[in-house]
Write a protein that holds these residues in place. Structure first.
Motif, PDB file in Angstrom:
ATOM      1  N   PHE A 297       0.849  -1.403   0.046  1.00 28.42           N
ATOM      2  CA  PHE A 297       0.003  -0.056   0.103  1.00 28.42           C
ATOM      3  C   PHE A 297       0.836   1.386  -0.075  1.00 28.42           C
ATOM      4  O   PHE A 297       0.596   2.206  -0.733  1.00 28.42           O
ATOM      5  CB  PHE A 297      -1.039  -0.063   1.210  1.00 28.42           C
ATOM      6  CG  PHE A 297      -2.255  -0.795   0.889  1.00 28.42           C
ATOM      7  CD1 PHE A 297      -3.059  -0.534  -0.270  1.00 28.42           C
ATOM      8  CD2 PHE A 297      -2.747  -1.668   2.178  1.00 28.42           C
ATOM      9  CE1 PHE A 297      -4.167  -1.212  -0.458  1.00 28.42           C
ATOM     10  CE2 PHE A 297      -3.899  -2.143   1.814  1.00 28.42           C
ATOM     11  CZ  PHE A 297      -4.733  -2.007   0.590  1.00 28.42           C
ATOM     12  N   GLU A 298       1.931   1.460   0.985  1.00 32.07           N
ATOM     13  CA  GLU A 298       2.707   2.538   1.016  1.00 32.07           C
ATOM     14  C   GLU A 298       3.439   2.681  -0.236  1.00 32.07           C
ATOM     15  O   GLU A 298       3.726   3.983  -0.793  1.00 32.07           O
ATOM     16  CB  GLU A 298       3.708   2.217   2.081  1.00 32.07           C
ATOM     17  CG  GLU A 298       3.124   2.597   3.436  1.00 32.07           C
ATOM     18  CD  GLU A 298       3.990   2.004   4.473  1.00 32.07           C
ATOM     19  OE1 GLU A 298       5.128   1.859   4.401  1.00 32.07           O
ATOM     20  OE2 GLU A 298       3.669   2.420   5.688  1.00 32.07           O
ATOM     21  N   TYR A 300       2.334   2.595  -3.377  1.00 31.35           N
ATOM     22  CA  TYR A 300       1.534   2.990  -4.181  1.00 31.35           C
ATOM     23  C   TYR A 300       0.954   4.345  -3.674  1.00 31.35           C
ATOM     24  O   TYR A 300      -0.162   4.933  -4.164  1.00 31.35           O
ATOM     25  CB  TYR A 300       0.485   2.280  -4.758  1.00 31.35           C
ATOM     26  CG  TYR A 300       1.015   1.192  -5.663  1.00 31.35           C
ATOM     27  CD1 TYR A 300       1.233   1.182  -7.060  1.00 31.35           C
ATOM     28  CD2 TYR A 300       1.595  -0.122  -5.087  1.00 31.35           C
ATOM     29  CE1 TYR A 300       2.027   0.414  -7.749  1.00 31.35           C
ATOM     30  CE2 TYR A 300       2.156  -1.191  -5.951  1.00 31.35           C
ATOM     31  CZ  TYR A 300       2.080  -0.728  -7.152  1.00 31.35           C
ATOM     32  OH  TYR A 300       2.836  -1.801  -8.085  1.00 31.35           O
ATOM     33  N   LYS A 302      -0.783   5.029  -0.604  1.00 34.79           N
ATOM     34  CA  LYS A 302      -1.755   4.635   0.200  1.00 34.79           C
ATOM     35  C   LYS A 302      -1.758   4.306   1.367  1.00 34.79           C
ATOM     36  O   LYS A 302      -1.144   3.410   1.896  1.00 34.79           O
ATOM     37  CB  LYS A 302      -2.670   3.302  -0.446  1.00 34.79           C
ATOM     38  CG  LYS A 302      -2.770   3.425  -2.139  1.00 34.79           C
ATOM     39  CD  LYS A 302      -3.800   4.677  -2.273  1.00 34.79           C
ATOM     40  CE  LYS A 302      -3.753   4.631  -3.929  1.00 34.79           C
ATOM     41  NZ  LYS A 302      -4.247   6.100  -4.243  1.00 34.79           N
ATOM     42  N   ILE A 304      -3.049   3.109   3.965  1.00 35.43           N
ATOM     43  CA  ILE A 304      -4.116   2.156   4.642  1.00 35.43           C
ATOM     44  C   ILE A 304      -3.187   1.122   5.317  1.00 35.43           C
ATOM     45  O   ILE A 304      -2.306   0.527   5.269  1.00 35.43           O
ATOM     46  CB  ILE A 304      -4.736   1.301   3.321  1.00 35.43           C
ATOM     47  CG1 ILE A 304      -5.547   2.294   2.440  1.00 35.43           C
ATOM     48  CG2 ILE A 304      -5.361   0.087   4.026  1.00 35.43           C
ATOM     49  CD1 ILE A 304      -6.045   1.759   1.159  1.00 35.43           C
ATOM     50  N   ASN A 420     -10.587  -2.746   6.732  1.00 34.92           N
ATOM     51  CA  ASN A 420      -9.150  -2.699   6.481  1.00 34.92           C
ATOM     52  C   ASN A 420      -8.864  -4.206   7.187  1.00 34.92           C
ATOM     53  O   ASN A 420      -7.660  -4.047   7.704  1.00 34.92           O
ATOM     54  CB  ASN A 420      -8.455  -1.479   6.846  1.00 34.92           C
ATOM     55  CG  ASN A 420      -8.700  -0.955   8.275  1.00 34.92           C
ATOM     56  OD1 ASN A 420      -9.965  -1.274   8.805  1.00 34.92           O
ATOM     57  ND2 ASN A 420      -7.761  -0.476   8.873  1.00 34.92           N
ATOM     58  N   PHE A 458      -9.631   1.632  -2.699  1.00 32.87           N
ATOM     59  CA  PHE A 458      -8.474   2.453  -3.087  1.00 32.87           C
ATOM     60  C   PHE A 458      -8.506   2.284  -4.702  1.00 32.87           C
ATOM     61  O   PHE A 458      -8.832   1.622  -5.240  1.00 32.87           O
ATOM     62  CB  PHE A 458      -7.076   1.820  -2.752  1.00 32.87           C
ATOM     63  CG  PHE A 458      -6.760   0.538  -3.178  1.00 32.87           C
ATOM     64  CD1 PHE A 458      -5.836   0.401  -4.388  1.00 32.87           C
ATOM     65  CD2 PHE A 458      -7.132  -0.606  -2.533  1.00 32.87           C
ATOM     66  CE1 PHE A 458      -5.557  -0.722  -5.029  1.00 32.87           C
ATOM     67  CE2 PHE A 458      -6.948  -2.083  -3.197  1.00 32.87           C
ATOM     68  CZ  PHE A 458      -6.030  -2.229  -4.265  1.00 32.87           C
ATOM     69  N   GLN A 459      -7.754   3.170  -5.126  1.00 32.29           N
ATOM     70  CA  GLN A 459      -7.745   3.393  -6.718  1.00 32.29           C
ATOM     71  C   GLN A 459      -6.371   4.092  -7.002  1.00 32.29           C
ATOM     72  O   GLN A 459      -5.740   4.870  -6.136  1.00 32.29           O
ATOM     73  CB  GLN A 459      -8.772   4.115  -7.224  1.00 32.29           C
ATOM     74  CG  GLN A 459      -9.048   5.558  -7.017  1.00 32.29           C
ATOM     75  CD  GLN A 459     -10.288   6.123  -7.331  1.00 32.29           C
ATOM     76  OE1 GLN A 459     -10.834   7.178  -6.872  1.00 32.29           O
ATOM     77  NE2 GLN A 459     -10.610   5.745  -8.572  1.00 32.29           N
ATOM     78  N   CYS A 482      -3.898  -6.831  -1.724  1.00 32.22           N
ATOM     79  CA  CYS A 482      -4.611  -5.761  -0.896  1.00 32.22           C
ATOM     80  C   CYS A 482      -6.170  -6.133  -1.332  1.00 32.22           C
ATOM     81  O   CYS A 482      -6.793  -5.351  -0.734  1.00 32.22           O
ATOM     82  CB  CYS A 482      -4.033  -4.724  -1.445  1.00 32.22           C
ATOM     83  SG  CYS A 482      -2.226  -4.068  -0.887  1.00 32.22           S
TER      84      CYS A 482
END
Length: 870
Positions: A297-298, A300, A302, A304, A420, A458-459, A482
């Motif tokens: 996530f990090e 990209y 994000k 989360i 999450n 997320f996108q 994810c």
């Protein structure tokens, strides 16, 4: 089992040509909900059913006061649906709403969603405006103190409501509250108020009113006023129970079960990871996967935070494991993680360790991170009924706090809507069934998995859906982890078999699934075309607001169709085939400019969206309301088509003109507020290297009993498919196989039959299957589409060689009308797309063909395909 038609089936049959999906949502419904929660297609469909039910008369419409059931999957946004419906019913004159549910936990969460503008899950916009009114959402204890201009909500548990009504106390709601007021009753988790019906207690209406059950209490207050409305929401009605089916089939206005929710991509995919390890070691496996997700996530951008749930059998066991985990994480050594790494054969764990190594995260660094991220203050235990309200708020807002792990027994059940959660660790290894039936405990565990499988939104780009899986066709993508929920269990094949049965029964797991690698053929990889060739694609860009100087005529229906009520009626004898042909409806067009300006202005004044200051936010070049009415760039170019009797359409009354204009303006407002005016697709198609766009992919095929019959079957295997074609020997097909639908396989067979004709004209012929390798964007509104195929043709000319790139979309009959915008776009490419010519001796041409459908559209497709051979 009761065979009565369900209400939504009756509505769908009645709408017929009206096309349910074209029912427009009033702007005050869409515009007053928090814009960060985009309305999902199935939610819009549910509201369209409701609007047709409420506003229209049709055969089979229930005659009693309004009682409706929304049967919707866990996580599908039932509370958001409530918000939309509250706004609509306020506009219809309702001011008082009673929300009741089985759990105090859900009450507290829902209050936050409805009343707290600072909550991340607050459902309404900052300022609610309906008509010319500013409306507030107010929490009241009873309706005696309700404000007549606001939305007043009483929140209560069904138990509390039952006690208050049958044992009145000071400052509590009473039966008198319901006698002279029309109330909207909203029942969440409505299956809890059906005990009498479920048992088949055949009480008369009067007997049910006299009963002291929860169901009797609700029946009593619902019938206190003939204008009352009862909206029931649940994910779990047992329609196999004949008594429940008899009660709810005539009231079931929308049915969106968990199976459809998962199939449509709105849930995480569920993986079950068995490991013959001690509970603490299995928990560390979950911790490793959780930290891997956080890193991905990090990467990209994000922020989360993945959460783990550790589920114990008893409270004492949960407390003991909390201490074991807390101390064990702080005592982790490199040997502990290396033991897990070397022993595990699970591909996800191997990918995690490979990711750490590739990104220079040493085992020592990883342990240091885990000790920090799983400190005691980042662990929370919610085991007993006596747990504090603070903890209940914390576990319902895990997206916004620092907790990484939750320890629980059965406390987290209905109403827990954390997004999450990515890992559930089952710390015990028992089962409560000794036969082939699914045990009660296993079913409750499957339902917990269903709640945890809500998609974490997320996108990566604005053309991706925010809510919904993105990598079913690209399982090797590192972000796939994810989109998955892992359920960690001890090694127990018999239990896992039972769990899979339960997951299939609730719909969160397909009946069968398989992963399949599709590869580009080695022979094509060696061609100069693959190594140096190009595919031309357009891009999606945002409109600059200052560039918007008109309503986009491609988005506004013109003419706008408006049906006049003819007043026609007829009577027929039951069981007799009617010979009545109905009224002879005619149609006539009226330019909006032919209406008096006063009519149009009054229509504008009825809708607060068209306040000039608000309208100018969206149309910055608009000079005045008069300009909006009279300019050809805006309303003056529009036409309304009246249908009705000849006399009606020749002389529509002022009132009919006004109503038609209001309906048209509602559609325009919905379009203006939607993302459709935010984006456009570029007309220019730019080159990208074929070898960079098309890759080998691992695809995921989830097969249910109602899946398309060919979906997931190999086209090259004569034992699997009804449309066998040995693609390994067809050099013109780029990939080694096709696992698509019947229509897609028929298209491949069609190209195969016409290959010899093509080869007389072209030196190279290649058909590419687009497994989400690329997207195109509609010119007017930037909507993305992924054509299923692109046919690549290279001419035989020695110089000025023509290179055709032809986009083709096979389409099932049920989607021909709904996806017509895609066909319109594909057909427009040929004449509107300028191509950057890369070489002086090559001419690049981009085409799109009409939909391929072998039953209904083959002549049109063949006619267009013939042009490639002329």
């Amino acid at each position: 089992m009761n065979g009565a038609k369900k209400l939504h089936q009756v509505i769908l049959e009645w709408t017929g040509k009206k096309l349910l999906e074209q029912t427009h949502l009033p702007p005050f419904m869409v515009g007053n909900v928090n814009p960060k929660f985009e309305i999902r297609p199935y939610q819009k469909l549910g509201l369209q059913y409701f609007l047709n039910y409420w506003e229209e008369s049709f055969d089979g419409k229930p005659r009693q006061n309004h009682q409706l059931l929304f049967h919707m999957a866990t996580g599908s946004g039932k509370t958001m649906m409530m918000a939309f419906l509250m706004l609509y019913l306020y506009n219809k004159g309702y001011r008082n709403f009673l929300f009741f549910v089985n759990s105090t936990n859900i009450i507290n969460k829902t209050k936050d969603n409805f009343l707290n503008p600072n909550s991340s899950k607050y459902l309404f916009s900052g300022n609610i405006s309906i008509g010319d009114k500013r409306v507030a959402i107010r929490h009241v204890n009873d309706f005696q103190s309700a404000n007549k201009e606001d939305i007043n909500i009483v929140f209560t548990t069904i138990q509390g409501l039952h006690m208050s009504l049958n044992n009145p106390a000071e400052n509590s709601i009473t039966y008198e509250d319901f006698q002279d007021r029309k109330i909207v009753l909203i029942s969440d988790e409505a299956h809890h108020i059906n005990a009498e019906t479920r048992r088949g207690n055949q009480q008369t209406q009067s007997e049910l009113l006299e009963s002291v059950s929860w169901e009797g209490t609700i029946t009593n207050i619902f019938n206190a006023n003939p204008n009352n409305v009862l909206l029931e929401f649940t994910a779990t009605v047992d329609f196999t129970n004949e008594f429940l089916a008899e009660k709810y089939n005539p009231k079931l206005i929308f049915d969106y079960p968990l199976k459809d929710f998962r199939k449509d991509g709105y849930s995480k995919e569920v993986k079950v990871l068995q490991a013959d390890l001690e509970p603490f070691d299995r928990s560390i496996q979950a911790v490793i996967l959780s930290q891997y997700r956080r890193k991905v996530f990090e990467k990209y951008g994000k922020l989360i935070k993945p959460v783990i749930l550790f589920k114990s059998k008893t409270i004492n066991e949960s407390k003991a494991f909390f201490e074991e985990f807390k101390n064990g994480v702080q005592a982790l050594a490199p040997a502990d993680l290396l033991k897990i790494k070397n022993a595990s054969t699970d591909s996800a764990l191997q990918k995690a360790f490979d990711y750490f190594r590739a990104n220079n995260i040493t085992i020592d660094n990883l342990i240091a991170e885990l000790k920090e991220d799983f400190l005691e203050e980042k662990l929370i235990s919610v085991n007993s009924k006596e747990e504090s309200e603070v903890k209940q708020i914390a576990v319902n807002s895990l997206e916004d706090n620092d907790y990484r792990a939750v320890f629980a027994v059965d406390k987290l059940n209905e109403g827990w809507d954390v997004l999450n959660l990515f890992d559930i660790v089952r710390l015990y290894n028992t089962r409560d069934s000794d036969n082939n039936l699914v045990g009660k405990t296993t079913m409750s565990e499957a339902q917990l998995i269903g709640r945890g499988a809500r998609y974490c939104p997320f996108q990566l780009s604005d053309d991706q859906p925010l809510y919904g899986r993105k990598f079913d066709a690209d399982l090797d993508n590192e972000l796939r982890i994810c989109e998955e929920l892992y359920y960690h269990s001890a090694y127990n094949p018999r239990y896992i078999q039972e769990l899979n049965q339960a997951l299939q029964a609730i719909g969160i797991k397909a009946k069968s699934s398989k992963e399949q690698l599709v590869s580009i053929k080695k022979s094509f990889r060696e061609t100069p075309l693959f190594k140096g060739g190009h595919i031309f694609l357009n891009e999606r860009v945002k409109y600059a607001r200052e560039d918007i100087s008109a309503l986009d005529s491609s988005l506004v229906p013109n003419p706008f169709k408006f049906e006049l009520h003819t007043g026609y009626s007829t009577t027929s004898t039951a069981f007799e085939v009617s010979k009545d042909k109905g009224v002879d409806r005619k149609a006539k067009d009226y330019p909006l400019s032919s209406f008096s300006k006063a009519v149009v202005r009054k229509a504008i004044q009825k809708l607060i969206f068209f306040d000039f200051a608000n309208l100018k936010r969206y149309l910055p070049n608009l000079r005045s309301i008069d300009d909006f009415i009279t300019s050809e760039a805006y309303l003056a170019k529009l036409v309304i088509e009246f249908t009705g009797s000849q006399e009606q359409i020749d002389n529509p009354s002022v009132e009919e003109q006004l109503e038609a204009t209001v309906r048209l303006l509602e559609v325009i407002a919905e379009i203006i507020m939607s993302d459709k005016v935010e984006f456009k697709g570029t007309y220019e198609f730019k080159p990208r290297m074929l070898k960079e766009v098309f890759k080998d992919k691992v695809l995921n095929f989830a097969i249910d009993e109602n899946s398309e019959k060919e979906f997931g079957k190999s086209m090259s295997d004569p034992l699997e498919t009804s449309y066998h074609l040995n693609l390994t020997t067809r050099e013109w097909f780029v990939f080694d196989d096709c696992f698509g639908t019947s229509e897609e396989k028929l298209l491949i067979q069609y190209v195969d039959k016409r290959y010899d004709e093509l080869s007389t004209i072209y030196s190279q012929i290649y058909l590419f299957r687009n497994e989400r390798h690329f997207k195109l964007y509609a010119f007017h509104d930037g909507r993305p589409l992924e054509p299923d195929f692109v046919l690549y043709l290279v001419g035989k000319e020695a110089t000025d060689t023509k290179h055709y790139q032809v986009f083709i979309e096979p389409k099932g009959s049920h989607l021909l009308r709904a996806d017509k915008w895609k066909e319109d776009f594909l057909m427009s490419i040929r004449g509107m797309a300028p191509i950057e010519q890369l070489f002086s001796n090559k001419q690049y041409i981009v085409w799109g063909l009409p939909f391929f459908n072998h039953e209904e559209r083959l002549p049109e497709f063949s006619s267009a395909f013939d042009e490639l051979i002329k």
